[in-house]
Design a protein around this motif. Sequence first.
Motif, PDB file in Angstrom:
ATOM      1  N   PRO A   1       0.758  -1.511   0.120  1.00  0.00           N
ATOM      2  CA  PRO A   1       0.041   0.101  -0.287  1.00  0.00           C
ATOM      3  C   PRO A   1       0.702   1.099  -0.272  1.00  0.00           C
ATOM      4  O   PRO A   1       1.749   1.130   0.613  1.00  0.00           O
ATOM      5  CB  PRO A   1      -0.999   0.220   1.424  1.00  0.00           C
ATOM      6  CG  PRO A   1      -0.019  -0.971   2.376  1.00  0.00           C
ATOM      7  CD  PRO A   1       0.949  -1.787   1.315  1.00  0.00           C
ATOM      8  N   THR A   2       0.115   2.406  -0.577  1.00  0.00           N
ATOM      9  CA  THR A   2       1.327   3.369  -0.082  1.00  0.00           C
ATOM     10  C   THR A   2       1.194   4.553   0.494  1.00  0.00           C
ATOM     11  O   THR A   2      -0.174   3.927   1.255  1.00  0.00           O
ATOM     12  CB  THR A   2       0.762   4.650  -1.952  1.00  0.00           C
ATOM     13  OG1 THR A   2      -0.684   4.544  -1.917  1.00  0.00           O
ATOM     14  CG2 THR A   2       1.422   3.566  -3.248  1.00  0.00           C
ATOM     15  N   GLY A   3       1.544   4.947   1.177  1.00  0.00           N
ATOM     16  CA  GLY A   3       0.851   6.473   1.804  1.00  0.00           C
ATOM     17  C   GLY A   3       1.237   6.065   3.910  1.00  0.00           C
ATOM     18  O   GLY A   3       1.078   6.379   4.722  1.00  0.00           O
ATOM     19  N   GLY A   4       2.361   4.816   3.718  1.00  0.00           N
ATOM     20  CA  GLY A   4       3.048   4.521   4.561  1.00  0.00           C
ATOM     21  C   GLY A   4       4.006   5.160   5.223  1.00  0.00           C
ATOM     22  O   GLY A   4       4.181   6.471   4.643  1.00  0.00           O
ATOM     23  N   GLN A   5       4.570   5.564   6.555  1.00  0.00           N
ATOM     24  CA  GLN A   5       5.458   6.421   7.313  1.00  0.00           C
ATOM     25  C   GLN A   5       6.391   5.295   7.589  1.00  0.00           C
ATOM     26  O   GLN A   5       6.912   3.866   8.043  1.00  0.00           O
ATOM     27  CB  GLN A   5       4.784   7.040   7.725  1.00  0.00           C
ATOM     28  CG  GLN A   5       3.784   7.527   8.271  1.00  0.00           C
ATOM     29  CD  GLN A   5       2.636   8.983   9.222  1.00  0.00           C
ATOM     30  OE1 GLN A   5       2.891   8.183  10.433  1.00  0.00           O
ATOM     31  NE2 GLN A   5       3.112  10.558   8.711  1.00  0.00           N
ATOM     32  N   MET A   6       7.979   5.484   7.403  1.00  0.00           N
ATOM     33  CA  MET A   6       8.703   5.368   7.754  1.00  0.00           C
ATOM     34  C   MET A   6       9.868   6.257   8.679  1.00  0.00           C
ATOM     35  O   MET A   6      10.234   7.648   9.197  1.00  0.00           O
ATOM     36  CB  MET A   6       9.637   4.967   6.590  1.00  0.00           C
ATOM     37  CG  MET A   6       8.540   4.584   5.883  1.00  0.00           C
ATOM     38  SD  MET A   6      10.247   3.630   4.735  1.00  0.00           S
ATOM     39  CE  MET A   6      10.142   5.374   3.043  1.00  0.00           C
ATOM     40  N   THR A   7      10.225   5.499   9.440  1.00  0.00           N
ATOM     41  CA  THR A   7      11.355   5.719  10.871  1.00  0.00           C
ATOM     42  C   THR A   7      12.492   5.152  10.919  1.00  0.00           C
ATOM     43  O   THR A   7      12.356   3.959  11.127  1.00  0.00           O
ATOM     44  CB  THR A   7      11.008   6.959  12.130  1.00  0.00           C
ATOM     45  OG1 THR A   7      11.379   8.323  12.562  1.00  0.00           O
ATOM     46  CG2 THR A   7       9.755   5.775  12.960  1.00  0.00           C
ATOM     47  N   TRP A   8      13.785   6.107  11.472  1.00  0.00           N
ATOM     48  CA  TRP A   8      15.419   5.123  11.714  1.00  0.00           C
ATOM     49  C   TRP A   8      14.856   5.682  13.147  1.00  0.00           C
ATOM     50  O   TRP A   8      15.600   4.090  13.370  1.00  0.00           O
ATOM     51  CB  TRP A   8      16.604   5.751  10.718  1.00  0.00           C
ATOM     52  CG  TRP A   8      16.486   5.822   9.626  1.00  0.00           C
ATOM     53  CD1 TRP A   8      15.892   6.822   8.991  1.00  0.00           C
ATOM     54  CD2 TRP A   8      16.452   4.642   9.114  1.00  0.00           C
ATOM     55  NE1 TRP A   8      15.476   5.954   7.344  1.00  0.00           N
ATOM     56  CE2 TRP A   8      16.505   4.763   7.309  1.00  0.00           C
ATOM     57  CE3 TRP A   8      16.682   3.214   9.599  1.00  0.00           C
ATOM     58  CZ2 TRP A   8      16.534   3.645   6.608  1.00  0.00           C
ATOM     59  CZ3 TRP A   8      17.668   2.541   8.061  1.00  0.00           C
ATOM     60  CH2 TRP A   8      16.651   3.181   7.053  1.00  0.00           C
ATOM     61  N   LYS A   9      14.553   6.350  14.141  1.00  0.00           N
ATOM     62  CA  LYS A   9      14.635   5.518  14.957  1.00  0.00           C
ATOM     63  C   LYS A   9      13.424   6.689  16.072  1.00  0.00           C
ATOM     64  O   LYS A   9      13.234   7.355  15.812  1.00  0.00           O
ATOM     65  CB  LYS A   9      15.547   6.759  16.009  1.00  0.00           C
ATOM     66  CG  LYS A   9      16.502   6.529  17.158  1.00  0.00           C
ATOM     67  CD  LYS A   9      17.676   7.121  17.736  1.00  0.00           C
ATOM     68  CE  LYS A   9      18.121   7.197  19.075  1.00  0.00           C
ATOM     69  NZ  LYS A   9      19.125   6.621  19.887  1.00  0.00           N
ATOM     70  N   ILE A  10      12.930   5.826  16.691  1.00  0.00           N
ATOM     71  CA  ILE A  10      11.818   6.212  17.319  1.00  0.00           C
ATOM     72  C   ILE A  10      12.200   6.301  19.144  1.00  0.00           C
ATOM     73  O   ILE A  10      12.845   5.864  19.132  1.00  0.00           O
ATOM     74  CB  ILE A  10      10.660   5.436  17.508  1.00  0.00           C
ATOM     75  CG1 ILE A  10      11.520   3.649  18.433  1.00  0.00           C
ATOM     76  CG2 ILE A  10      10.024   4.968  16.430  1.00  0.00           C
ATOM     77  CD1 ILE A  10      10.207   2.432  18.595  1.00  0.00           C
ATOM     78  N   GLU A  11      11.135   7.323  20.084  1.00  0.00           N
ATOM     79  CA  GLU A  11      11.793   7.830  20.886  1.00  0.00           C
ATOM     80  C   GLU A  11      11.456   6.628  21.748  1.00  0.00           C
ATOM     81  O   GLU A  11      10.719   5.197  21.796  1.00  0.00           O
ATOM     82  CB  GLU A  11       9.992   8.811  21.246  1.00  0.00           C
ATOM     83  CG  GLU A  11      10.405   9.423  22.739  1.00  0.00           C
ATOM     84  CD  GLU A  11       9.421  10.031  23.157  1.00  0.00           C
ATOM     85  OE1 GLU A  11       9.179  10.513  24.423  1.00  0.00           O
ATOM     86  OE2 GLU A  11       8.383  10.447  22.655  1.00  0.00           O
ATOM     87  N   GLY A  12      12.460   6.776  22.395  1.00  0.00           N
ATOM     88  CA  GLY A  12      13.142   5.689  23.369  1.00  0.00           C
ATOM     89  C   GLY A  12      13.965   4.443  22.917  1.00  0.00           C
ATOM     90  O   GLY A  12      14.894   3.583  23.858  1.00  0.00           O
ATOM     91  N   ALA A  13      14.481   4.904  21.839  1.00  0.00           N
ATOM     92  CA  ALA A  13      15.039   3.531  21.378  1.00  0.00           C
ATOM     93  C   ALA A  13      16.318   3.213  21.194  1.00  0.00           C
ATOM     94  O   ALA A  13      16.836   4.399  20.992  1.00  0.00           O
ATOM     95  CB  ALA A  13      14.659   3.369  19.792  1.00  0.00           C
ATOM     96  N   ILE A  14      17.294   2.126  21.870  1.00  0.00           N
ATOM     97  CA  ILE A  14      18.778   2.601  21.737  1.00  0.00           C
ATOM     98  C   ILE A  14      19.488   3.197  20.036  1.00  0.00           C
ATOM     99  O   ILE A  14      20.096   3.199  20.216  1.00  0.00           O
ATOM    100  CB  ILE A  14      19.116   1.442  22.842  1.00  0.00           C
ATOM    101  CG1 ILE A  14      18.707   2.013  23.962  1.00  0.00           C
ATOM    102  CG2 ILE A  14      20.578   1.494  22.806  1.00  0.00           C
ATOM    103  CD1 ILE A  14      19.409   0.462  24.978  1.00  0.00           C
TER     104      ILE A  14
END
Length: 67
Positions: free
Chosen positions: A5-18
């Motif tokens: 599906p299109t329109g998803g989101q990606m991130t490299w570092k989430i809050e609290g992640a090491i």
Amino acid sequence: MAEIPTGGQMTWKIEGAIDCALHLRHHPSEPWRPYEEFPEYFLPDPRHFSKGYATFLALLKKGWKAV
């Protein structure tokens, strides 16, 4: 990766992640999940690249957004 599906989101570092690894979600209202939890999107990474790099590039081409 033909039926992604299109329109998803990606991130490299989430809050609290090491560690720094790709996380995905289909909608902003959903929690972030590690990319490994999406085997239908998972692509193997080249040696010495960040975890999820190949998947990130493929999803970016499918219209996903980096946030």
